[in-house]
Scaffold this motif. Structure first.
Motif, PDB file in Angstrom:
ATOM      1  N   VAL A 120       0.823  -1.213   0.000  1.00  0.00           N
ATOM      2  CA  VAL A 120       0.000   0.000   0.000  1.00  0.00           C
ATOM      3  C   VAL A 120       0.855   1.260   0.000  1.00  0.00           C
ATOM      4  O   VAL A 120       0.355   2.350  -0.302  1.00  0.00           O
ATOM      5  CB  VAL A 120      -0.949   0.025   1.211  1.00  0.00           C
ATOM      6  CG1 VAL A 120      -1.911  -1.156   1.171  1.00  0.00           C
ATOM      7  CG2 VAL A 120      -0.169   0.034   2.525  1.00  0.00           C
ATOM      8  N   ALA A 121       2.131   1.130   0.350  1.00  0.00           N
ATOM      9  CA  ALA A 121       3.013   2.297   0.406  1.00  0.00           C
ATOM     10  C   ALA A 121       4.462   1.823   0.340  1.00  0.00           C
ATOM     11  O   ALA A 121       4.769   0.660   0.628  1.00  0.00           O
ATOM     12  CB  ALA A 121       2.781   3.093   1.691  1.00  0.00           C
ATOM     13  N   THR A 122       5.342   2.738  -0.040  1.00  0.00           N
ATOM     14  CA  THR A 122       6.786   2.492  -0.017  1.00  0.00           C
ATOM     15  C   THR A 122       7.405   3.318   1.098  1.00  0.00           C
ATOM     16  O   THR A 122       7.159   4.526   1.195  1.00  0.00           O
ATOM     17  CB  THR A 122       7.439   2.867  -1.362  1.00  0.00           C
ATOM     18  OG1 THR A 122       6.926   2.008  -2.386  1.00  0.00           O
ATOM     19  CG2 THR A 122       8.953   2.705  -1.287  1.00  0.00           C
ATOM     20  N   GLU A 166      -1.229   8.042   2.123  1.00  0.00           N
ATOM     21  CA  GLU A 166      -2.215   8.457   1.123  1.00  0.00           C
ATOM     22  C   GLU A 166      -2.166   7.525  -0.071  1.00  0.00           C
ATOM     23  O   GLU A 166      -1.088   7.125  -0.524  1.00  0.00           O
ATOM     24  CB  GLU A 166      -1.958   9.898   0.680  1.00  0.00           C
ATOM     25  CG  GLU A 166      -2.402  10.923   1.703  1.00  0.00           C
ATOM     26  CD  GLU A 166      -2.542  12.320   1.110  1.00  0.00           C
ATOM     27  OE1 GLU A 166      -2.457  12.451  -0.128  1.00  0.00           O
ATOM     28  OE2 GLU A 166      -2.753  13.268   1.886  1.00  0.00           O
ATOM     29  N   GLN A 167      -3.342   7.177  -0.560  1.00  0.00           N
ATOM     30  CA  GLN A 167      -3.464   6.332  -1.745  1.00  0.00           C
ATOM     31  C   GLN A 167      -4.577   6.906  -2.605  1.00  0.00           C
ATOM     32  O   GLN A 167      -5.723   7.027  -2.155  1.00  0.00           O
ATOM     33  CB  GLN A 167      -3.771   4.893  -1.328  1.00  0.00           C
ATOM     34  CG  GLN A 167      -3.517   3.860  -2.406  1.00  0.00           C
ATOM     35  CD  GLN A 167      -3.658   2.451  -1.866  1.00  0.00           C
ATOM     36  OE1 GLN A 167      -4.691   2.089  -1.314  1.00  0.00           O
ATOM     37  NE2 GLN A 167      -2.628   1.637  -2.025  1.00  0.00           N
ATOM     38  N   ASN A 168      -4.211   7.299  -3.809  1.00  0.00           N
ATOM     39  CA  ASN A 168      -5.171   7.939  -4.724  1.00  0.00           C
ATOM     40  C   ASN A 168      -5.813   9.174  -4.093  1.00  0.00           C
ATOM     41  O   ASN A 168      -7.004   9.439  -4.252  1.00  0.00           O
ATOM     42  CB  ASN A 168      -6.256   6.949  -5.158  1.00  0.00           C
ATOM     43  CG  ASN A 168      -5.690   5.749  -5.892  1.00  0.00           C
ATOM     44  OD1 ASN A 168      -4.751   5.883  -6.674  1.00  0.00           O
ATOM     45  ND2 ASN A 168      -6.247   4.578  -5.636  1.00  0.00           N
ATOM     46  N   GLY A 169      -4.994   9.927  -3.344  1.00  0.00           N
ATOM     47  CA  GLY A 169      -5.463  11.168  -2.752  1.00  0.00           C
ATOM     48  C   GLY A 169      -6.297  11.001  -1.497  1.00  0.00           C
ATOM     49  O   GLY A 169      -6.808  11.985  -0.961  1.00  0.00           O
ATOM     50  N   PRO A 216      -5.317   5.183   7.678  1.00  0.00           N
ATOM     51  CA  PRO A 216      -4.452   4.862   8.816  1.00  0.00           C
ATOM     52  C   PRO A 216      -3.700   3.557   8.552  1.00  0.00           C
ATOM     53  O   PRO A 216      -4.164   2.703   7.797  1.00  0.00           O
ATOM     54  CB  PRO A 216      -5.441   4.718   9.974  1.00  0.00           C
ATOM     55  CG  PRO A 216      -6.716   4.293   9.316  1.00  0.00           C
ATOM     56  CD  PRO A 216      -6.748   4.969   7.973  1.00  0.00           C
ATOM     57  N   TRP A 217      -2.534   3.425   9.185  1.00  0.00           N
ATOM     58  CA  TRP A 217      -1.823   2.152   9.096  1.00  0.00           C
ATOM     59  C   TRP A 217      -2.689   1.047   9.665  1.00  0.00           C
ATOM     60  O   TRP A 217      -3.353   1.233  10.689  1.00  0.00           O
ATOM     61  CB  TRP A 217      -0.495   2.223   9.848  1.00  0.00           C
ATOM     62  CG  TRP A 217       0.496   3.196   9.286  1.00  0.00           C
ATOM     63  CD1 TRP A 217       0.986   4.322   9.884  1.00  0.00           C
ATOM     64  CD2 TRP A 217       1.125   3.124   8.000  1.00  0.00           C
ATOM     65  NE1 TRP A 217       1.868   4.963   9.053  1.00  0.00           N
ATOM     66  CE2 TRP A 217       1.977   4.257   7.890  1.00  0.00           C
ATOM     67  CE3 TRP A 217       1.050   2.233   6.928  1.00  0.00           C
ATOM     68  CZ2 TRP A 217       2.755   4.497   6.753  1.00  0.00           C
ATOM     69  CZ3 TRP A 217       1.824   2.478   5.790  1.00  0.00           C
ATOM     70  CH2 TRP A 217       2.661   3.593   5.714  1.00  0.00           C
ATOM     71  N   GLN A 218      -2.666  -0.108   9.005  1.00  0.00           N
ATOM     72  CA  GLN A 218      -3.498  -1.229   9.436  1.00  0.00           C
ATOM     73  C   GLN A 218      -2.670  -2.506   9.511  1.00  0.00           C
ATOM     74  O   GLN A 218      -1.747  -2.719   8.708  1.00  0.00           O
ATOM     75  CB  GLN A 218      -4.668  -1.435   8.473  1.00  0.00           C
ATOM     76  CG  GLN A 218      -5.654  -0.282   8.461  1.00  0.00           C
ATOM     77  CD  GLN A 218      -6.801  -0.532   7.500  1.00  0.00           C
ATOM     78  OE1 GLN A 218      -6.632  -1.152   6.459  1.00  0.00           O
ATOM     79  NE2 GLN A 218      -7.981  -0.048   7.847  1.00  0.00           N
ATOM     80  N   LEU A 219      -3.024  -3.349  10.476  1.00  0.00           N
ATOM     81  CA  LEU A 219      -2.404  -4.662  10.572  1.00  0.00           C
ATOM     82  C   LEU A 219      -2.709  -5.494   9.325  1.00  0.00           C
ATOM     83  O   LEU A 219      -3.708  -5.280   8.640  1.00  0.00           O
ATOM     84  CB  LEU A 219      -2.912  -5.405  11.801  1.00  0.00           C
ATOM     85  CG  LEU A 219      -2.589  -4.806  13.174  1.00  0.00           C
ATOM     86  CD1 LEU A 219      -3.326  -5.570  14.260  1.00  0.00           C
ATOM     87  CD2 LEU A 219      -1.081  -4.822  13.431  1.00  0.00           C
TER      88      LEU A 219
END
Length: 343
Positions: free
Chosen positions: A175-177, A270-273, A277-280
């Motif tokens: 979901v993120a780098t 952020e994803q697509n604007g 929150p961070w999720q397990l």
């Protein structure tokens, strides 16, 4: 993003906290919340009692639903401080001891019955094995539930609604780098050799066949004697199940012995604007060029903190998903160019 924490209950909202600590972990059935502030004057206590259920939100997104553990107040001559400490609805599964017996139910059905008894919402996994006999005698329901999930090779962890979800380890794209020097502000590379044992023996007794059964496997990487013996419950006491349990225990520990603990600014991505929150049980890409690390890893632990000294931080523990799949970890060798650059 402002990263504002709000505590809502009984039609009230408190959102002016000076200290925030929120913790979550896979295979732990509760989200832990600690909030606090200090003010001039003597102040007043929170209008809560033993039955209060509160919602915890970050930037208007629900993070957890909790019951109050304690609400200590400290009063001095000219100031006061209030704290709120709570855990999500699964806390009764952790704190209590209970007895129950079930027959001819699937693993998911057993977990659902226990959760329903304690009024803990559950999102079960649809396809799990049938268990002929299950019993717990004056035991922690949390231990029984975690063992049941592990027997099914599933994860179980808290949801924002305060309940639990049973799920496979996430295999979606990251979901993120998170890159050292950019998103990552601090890093711990953790080689925890305490996780590993020289041999794993899982044993049980089949009362129907009146015979003892066992499964065993070795960690060939250890050259000294360090055994781990496990007494299996009745959710899987066939010879094949015991052998798979032993292999899964070894493989999980091999993978979990190596983790990254990264500290990043902020409580999400952020994803697509859109902010999340961070999720397990979500995957991120971790890049630490100086260490030759460029891997997709699973978030297994989250700690969100905020105070006047350090600001708003998230500490994420990252492991390979094999740590929960029960497969041996893949060793990713550094390239010759990376090894040469470090000399």
């Amino acid at each position: 993003m402002d990263n504002v924490v709000a505590l809502k209950f009984n039609g009230l909202q408190f959102d002016d906290w000076q200290e925030v600590n929120i913790r979550q972990s896979i295979d732990e059935l509760v989200t832990q919340v600690q909030l606090g502030f200090a003010r001039p004057g003597t102040g007043t206590p929170f209008p809560i009692d033993v039955n209060t259920v509160a919602q915890v939100l970050i930037n208007n997104q629900l993070i957890s639903t909790v019951r109050t553990d304690s609400a200590p107040r400290r009063i001095t001559e000219n100031s006061h401080s209030n704290q709120f400490m709570g855990r999500s609805l699964g806390r009764e599964l952790v704190d209590t001891q209970y007895s129950a017996t079930y027959k001819n139910l699937t693993v998911s059905e057993i977990v659902k019955r226990i959760c329903t008894l304690f009024k803990v919402p559950l999102t079960p996994f649809q396809s799990t094995a049938l268990v002929p006999d299950f019993s717990m005698q004056s035991e922690s329901p949390a231990n029984a539930i975690v063992n049941a999930a592990r027997t099914a090779n599933l994860l179980i962890y808290p949801t924002p609604e305060g309940g639990l979800v049973m799920a496979e380890p996430d295999n979606n794209p990251p979901v993120a780098t998170l890159e050292m020097g950019k998103q990552i502000k601090a890093l711990v590379i953790n080689d925890d050799y305490r996780q590993r044992f020289s041999e794993y023996l899982v044993k049980s007794f089949d009362y129907g066949a009146n015979t003892a059964r066992r499964g065993t496997v070795k960690d060939e990487g250890l050259t000294f004697f360090r055994p781990m013996h496990v007494i299996a419950d009745r959710m899987g006491n066939s010879l094949g199940a015991l052998q798979r349990r032993a292999e899964m225990e070894r493989n999980r520990r091999l993978a979990r012995a190596h983790s990254l603990v990264v500290t990043v600014v902020g409580w999400g991505y952020e994803q697509n604007g859109i902010w999340h929150p961070w999720q397990l049980n979500t995957q991120v890409r971790a890049v630490v060029t100086d260490e030759g690390i460029d891997q997709t890893l699973l978030i297994s632990d989250i700690e969100l903190t905020q105070d006047d000294r350090s600001g708003t931080l998230a500490t994420l523990t990252l492991v390979h998903r094999n740590a929960f799949v029960g497969q041996p970890p893949t060793v990713k060798k550094k390239s010759a160019a990376a090894r040469k650059a470090r000399r």
